[in-house]
Design an enzyme around this catalytic site. Structure first.
Site, PDB file in Angstrom:
ATOM      1  N   GLU A  96      51.763  38.114  30.197  1.00 20.26           N
ATOM      2  CA  GLU A  96      50.407  37.857  30.686  1.00 20.26           C
ATOM      3  C   GLU A  96      49.317  38.129  29.652  1.00 20.26           C
ATOM      4  O   GLU A  96      48.469  38.990  29.857  1.00 20.26           O
ATOM      5  CB  GLU A  96      50.140  38.661  31.954  1.00 20.26           C
ATOM      6  CG  GLU A  96      50.455  40.151  31.872  1.00 20.26           C
ATOM      7  CD  GLU A  96      50.031  40.891  33.144  1.00 20.26           C
ATOM      8  OE1 GLU A  96      48.893  40.697  33.580  1.00 20.26           O
ATOM      9  OE2 GLU A  96      50.848  41.655  33.680  1.00 20.26           O
TER      10      GLU A  96
ATOM     11  N   HIS B 104      54.801  43.874  31.879  1.00 20.66           N
ATOM     12  CA  HIS B 104      55.281  45.033  32.635  1.00 20.66           C
ATOM     13  C   HIS B 104      56.435  44.573  33.520  1.00 20.66           C
ATOM     14  O   HIS B 104      56.513  43.402  33.893  1.00 20.66           O
ATOM     15  CB  HIS B 104      54.167  45.662  33.482  1.00 20.66           C
ATOM     16  CG  HIS B 104      53.515  44.715  34.463  1.00 20.66           C
ATOM     17  ND1 HIS B 104      54.058  44.404  35.680  1.00 20.66           N
ATOM     18  CD2 HIS B 104      52.360  44.009  34.376  1.00 20.66           C
ATOM     19  CE1 HIS B 104      53.267  43.559  36.320  1.00 20.66           C
ATOM     20  NE2 HIS B 104      52.229  43.279  35.544  1.00 20.66           N
TER      21      HIS B 104
ATOM     22  N   HIS C 169      44.457  44.976  27.504  1.00 20.79           N
ATOM     23  CA  HIS C 169      45.628  45.325  28.326  1.00 20.79           C
ATOM     24  C   HIS C 169      46.937  44.950  27.621  1.00 20.79           C
ATOM     25  O   HIS C 169      46.934  44.289  26.578  1.00 20.79           O
ATOM     26  CB  HIS C 169      45.537  44.649  29.703  1.00 20.79           C
ATOM     27  CG  HIS C 169      45.534  43.141  29.682  1.00 20.79           C
ATOM     28  ND1 HIS C 169      46.669  42.395  29.520  1.00 20.79           N
ATOM     29  CD2 HIS C 169      44.517  42.242  29.822  1.00 20.79           C
ATOM     30  CE1 HIS C 169      46.379  41.108  29.578  1.00 20.79           C
ATOM     31  NE2 HIS C 169      45.065  40.979  29.748  1.00 20.79           N
TER      32      HIS C 169
ATOM     33  N   ASP D 211      44.633  36.143  40.059  1.00 15.83           N
ATOM     34  CA  ASP D 211      45.816  36.960  39.766  1.00 15.83           C
ATOM     35  C   ASP D 211      46.301  37.470  41.109  1.00 15.83           C
ATOM     36  O   ASP D 211      45.626  38.295  41.746  1.00 15.83           O
ATOM     37  CB  ASP D 211      45.394  38.101  38.825  1.00 15.83           C
ATOM     38  CG  ASP D 211      46.551  39.015  38.422  1.00 15.83           C
ATOM     39  OD1 ASP D 211      47.579  39.052  39.113  1.00 15.83           O
ATOM     40  OD2 ASP D 211      46.392  39.725  37.407  1.00 15.83           O
TER      41      ASP D 211
ATOM     42  N   ASP E 229      41.359  56.601  62.267  1.00 13.16           N
ATOM     43  CA  ASP E 229      42.644  56.542  62.968  1.00 13.16           C
ATOM     44  C   ASP E 229      43.207  55.124  63.033  1.00 13.16           C
ATOM     45  O   ASP E 229      43.960  54.795  63.937  1.00 13.16           O
ATOM     46  CB  ASP E 229      42.517  57.136  64.378  1.00 13.16           C
ATOM     47  CG  ASP E 229      41.571  56.336  65.254  1.00 13.16           C
ATOM     48  OD1 ASP E 229      40.884  55.427  64.734  1.00 13.16           O
ATOM     49  OD2 ASP E 229      41.514  56.610  66.466  1.00 13.16           O
TER      50      ASP E 229
ATOM     51  N   HIS F 288      53.938  46.938  39.264  1.00 13.97           N
ATOM     52  CA  HIS F 288      54.203  47.585  37.972  1.00 13.97           C
ATOM     53  C   HIS F 288      55.450  48.423  38.201  1.00 13.97           C
ATOM     54  O   HIS F 288      55.378  49.594  38.573  1.00 13.97           O
ATOM     55  CB  HIS F 288      53.001  48.412  37.518  1.00 13.97           C
ATOM     56  CG  HIS F 288      51.771  47.573  37.307  1.00 13.97           C
ATOM     57  ND1 HIS F 288      50.493  48.049  37.425  1.00 13.97           N
ATOM     58  CD2 HIS F 288      51.638  46.266  36.982  1.00 13.97           C
ATOM     59  CE1 HIS F 288      49.626  47.064  37.180  1.00 13.97           C
ATOM     60  NE2 HIS F 288      50.307  45.976  36.919  1.00 13.97           N
TER      61      HIS F 288
ATOM     62  N   GLU G  79      49.652  34.295  33.441  1.00 15.91           N
ATOM     63  CA  GLU G  79      50.710  35.284  33.708  1.00 15.91           C
ATOM     64  C   GLU G  79      51.886  34.622  34.409  1.00 15.91           C
ATOM     65  O   GLU G  79      51.729  34.014  35.465  1.00 15.91           O
ATOM     66  CB  GLU G  79      50.164  36.409  34.594  1.00 15.91           C
ATOM     67  CG  GLU G  79      51.220  37.451  34.967  1.00 15.91           C
ATOM     68  CD  GLU G  79      50.624  38.637  35.708  1.00 15.91           C
ATOM     69  OE1 GLU G  79      49.555  38.479  36.321  1.00 15.91           O
ATOM     70  OE2 GLU G  79      51.249  39.711  35.668  1.00 15.91           O
TER      71      GLU G  79
ATOM     72  N   TYR H 248      39.187  37.792  26.794  1.00 16.04           N
ATOM     73  CA  TYR H 248      38.056  38.098  27.668  1.00 16.04           C
ATOM     74  C   TYR H 248      36.835  38.342  26.801  1.00 16.04           C
ATOM     75  O   TYR H 248      36.817  39.288  26.005  1.00 16.04           O
ATOM     76  CB  TYR H 248      38.359  39.343  28.518  1.00 16.04           C
ATOM     77  CG  TYR H 248      39.743  39.301  29.150  1.00 16.04           C
ATOM     78  CD1 TYR H 248      39.942  38.714  30.400  1.00 16.04           C
ATOM     79  CD2 TYR H 248      40.849  39.815  28.470  1.00 16.04           C
ATOM     80  CE1 TYR H 248      41.215  38.650  30.958  1.00 16.04           C
ATOM     81  CE2 TYR H 248      42.117  39.748  29.011  1.00 16.04           C
ATOM     82  CZ  TYR H 248      42.310  39.172  30.256  1.00 16.04           C
ATOM     83  OH  TYR H 248      43.573  39.109  30.797  1.00 16.04           O
TER      84      TYR H 248
ATOM     85  N   ASP I 290      53.816  38.300  40.650  1.00 14.24           N
ATOM     86  CA  ASP I 290      52.559  38.709  39.997  1.00 14.24           C
ATOM     87  C   ASP I 290      52.166  37.588  39.036  1.00 14.24           C
ATOM     88  O   ASP I 290      52.606  37.566  37.892  1.00 14.24           O
ATOM     89  CB  ASP I 290      52.780  40.035  39.257  1.00 14.24           C
ATOM     90  CG  ASP I 290      51.529  40.487  38.500  1.00 14.24           C
ATOM     91  OD1 ASP I 290      50.458  39.861  38.655  1.00 14.24           O
ATOM     92  OD2 ASP I 290      51.635  41.484  37.744  1.00 14.24           O
TER      93      ASP I 290
ATOM     94  N   HIS J  19      40.632  43.772  36.387  1.00 17.48           N
ATOM     95  CA  HIS J  19      41.074  43.936  37.772  1.00 17.48           C
ATOM     96  C   HIS J  19      39.883  43.760  38.706  1.00 17.48           C
ATOM     97  O   HIS J  19      39.523  44.666  39.457  1.00 17.48           O
ATOM     98  CB  HIS J  19      41.738  45.305  37.976  1.00 17.48           C
ATOM     99  CG  HIS J  19      43.122  45.374  37.401  1.00 17.48           C
ATOM    100  ND1 HIS J  19      43.860  46.523  37.346  1.00 17.48           N
ATOM    101  CD2 HIS J  19      43.916  44.420  36.865  1.00 17.48           C
ATOM    102  CE1 HIS J  19      45.051  46.284  36.795  1.00 17.48           C
ATOM    103  NE2 HIS J  19      45.091  45.015  36.489  1.00 17.48           N
TER     104      HIS J  19
ATOM    105  N   ARG K 130      43.390  34.431  31.612  1.00 22.23           N
ATOM    106  CA  ARG K 130      44.704  35.086  31.567  1.00 22.23           C
ATOM    107  C   ARG K 130      45.719  34.094  32.148  1.00 22.23           C
ATOM    108  O   ARG K 130      45.395  33.366  33.094  1.00 22.23           O
ATOM    109  CB  ARG K 130      44.713  36.400  32.370  1.00 22.23           C
ATOM    110  CG  ARG K 130      46.056  37.108  32.373  1.00 22.23           C
ATOM    111  CD  ARG K 130      45.975  38.592  32.800  1.00 22.23           C
ATOM    112  NE  ARG K 130      45.513  38.812  34.159  1.00 22.23           N
ATOM    113  CZ  ARG K 130      44.333  39.318  34.483  1.00 22.23           C
ATOM    114  NH1 ARG K 130      43.451  39.660  33.563  1.00 22.23           N
ATOM    115  NH2 ARG K 130      44.001  39.492  35.762  1.00 22.23           N
TER     116      ARG K 130
END
Ligand code: GLY
Ligand code: MN
Length: 483
Positions: free
Chosen positions: A427, A396, A392, A299, A75, A403, A451, A431, A311, A282, A449
């Site tokens: 981006e 986007h 990836h 990121d 709750d 996204h 971005e 890797y 982003d 991610h 990365r």
């Protein structure tokens, strides 16, 4: 015994419910003058968005729920976030009252907008003091209908009137289905079916959001500025971060502190990935240590009060100095990002941004000898071996959702023509997983990365996040300056 037999508050609340108490707590409250409210800057933009929507759906009632509070742990509720389509057409952002619903009712060739929301209940109600979810004694005051109408420029009605309205639903109605299951069920049951017009509406609003207006671009700039401050905050704590066994969590906490202080929240879960964790695209567990010699891939994006988000990804050496291999990888990724950015202008096809980045990534991994086939074979549709190191996409759309515009048709998004006012990410990354036998050992465990968030101009593009250091030398200097 059924769960219903036990009221949620039986074990928790000690609020008395007798009439003497009710009488006493209901009275003797002074009238408090509220500050004068003013129309918000987004009002004319939201009205224009509703007009464009209206002309596409003449004669159809359109329903945009903000959605209920989420529940976390029985709750308790994480910070509330209205559905993006609701915010797009109402301009109501972080301070949206949960469960609100925008209804656009056809009126000739246009629509009348009515915003149903939970009005203040008044201090003579049990809700005021005994409802832990929505009672104003518990969660703070709700705005008056007059204030909401002035601030958002939309007629308001009590949420209590909504059920009667929803029972009128017929096959001409369209709604955003995923925002509020109670509203969806009420409309489906009144009209006796779930209609495909709902998907037309989902697609239309997604595609309408592909090109940002002036208000949206200025909010995204604010989100990026706050995000830049969050990155600076993190770099100022690196000695503490490296001393802690879960340094990644400290990075997350420091960034998120900035997001809460300057904005509504983070636009998505902060990725704070040190060392080999950077190879997990991610990585939001963020429970690892941050060691001298590691790269940190961060990121993260601040979502501002209007709910627009940044982003941004930066990858930096913890000790302010890239190793030779780290620098090679970093510069390959940067070259890919720059190559993608260089082609952006109105009229190109969106997926070509990705192709431009991939051509650079493929060339580097080929030059390093990682591919089992020639560069040309890898770049062909039936090859794509280089994608092992970047699975990836490169870009986007970005806006209210990180996204953004997810329900836009492919021919307007991935295969669509880039237009002035579009905002998207660039981006690329590389890797090399710790257990990747296709690369030499000294590459394994390196993830990079970079971005940025860009807006398409009439002649090209502006990198909105250019102010956050991004060349290898600038990143090193940045880390050292803030250490
Ligand atoms: N920032 C995470 C992503 O774009 O998927
Ligand atoms: Mn992204």
């Amino acid at each position: 015994m059924s769960d219903d037999a036990i009221s949620r508050n039986d074990n928790r609340s000690t609020t008395p419910l007798n009439s003497a108490f009710h009488g006493y707590i209901s009275g003797d409250w002074a009238h408090v003058e509220q500050p004068v409210t003013a129309q918000r800057a987004q009002v004319p933009f939201c009205a224009g968005r509703r007009r464009a929507l209206s002309s596409e759906f003449v004669g159809h009632t359109l329903v945009f729920p903000a959605g209920p509070m989420l529940v976390r742990s029985y709750d308790t509720h994480p910070p509330y976030r209205a559905h993006s389509a609701f915010t797009y057409y109402t301009g109501w952002g972080a301070d949206t009252v949960p469960d609100s619903v925008l209804v656009l009712t056809p009126n000739g060739d246009h629509h009348d907008a009515i915003l149903f929301y939970r009005f203040p209940a008044g201090r003579g109600t049990e809700e005021f003091y005994a409802d832990a979810d929505i009672g104003e004694f518990w969660v703070g005051p709700r705005p008056t209908p007059e204030d909401v109408a002035v601030e958002l420029g939309i007629t308001t009605k009590s949420l209590a009137d909504l059920p009667n309205v929803l029972t009128q639903a017929d096959s001409s109605w369209a709604m955003i289905r995923e925002a509020d299951s109670a509203v969806t069920e009420a409309i489906d049951s009144a009209r006796g079916h779930s209609d495909t017009r709902d998907s037309d509406l989902a697609v239309f609003q997604s595609e309408q959001r592909l090109v940002k207006d002036e208000f949206e671009i200025s909010e995204i700039r604010l989100a990026i500025a706050a995000t830049a401050s969050g990155f600076d905050d993190v770099l100022g704590t690196m000695s503490e971060v490296t001393a802690h066994t879960r340094g990644e969590r400290l990075i997350e906490g420091t960034f998120n502190r900035r997001a809460r202080a300057e904005g509504n929240y983070v636009g998505y879960e902060t990725i704070a990935a040190a060392g080999a964790h950077a190879c997990f695209l991610h990585w939001v567990r963020n429970d690892g240590p941050v060691r001298d010699g590691d790269l940190v891939l961060m990121d993260a994006g601040v979502e501002v009060e209007s709910l627009y988000t940044a982003d941004i990804t930066r990858t930096f050496p913890v000790n302010g100095r890239f190793t030779e291999t780290q620098r090679h990888v970093y510069e390959a990724v940067l070259e890919a990002a720059d190559a993608a950015f260089a082609i952006v202008k109105p009229g190109i096809v969106f997926r070509d941004v990705h192709a431009a980045a991939m051509a650079v990534i493929a060339r580097h991994v080929s030059d390093w000898g990682f591919l089992p086939v020639s560069l040309d074979e890898s770049l062909s549709e039936s090859g794509q071996h280089h994608r092992r190191y970047m699975v990836h996409g490169t870009s986007h759309h970005l806006g209210l959702d990180v996204h953004d515009c997810p329900q836009a048709r492919k021919e307007f998004y991935r295969d669509g023509i880039v237009r002035e006012g579009m905002v998207f990410t660039i981006e690329p990354g590389l890797y090399f997983q710790v257990d990747d036998l296709t690369v030499p050992e000294h590459f394994r465990g390196i993830g990079v990365r970079i971005e940025d968030n860009i807006v398409v101009t009439s002649t090209g593009a502006e990198n909105l996040s250019i102010g956050i250091p991004r060349t290898a030398n600038d990143v090193e200097a940045w880390v050292r300056r803030l250490a």
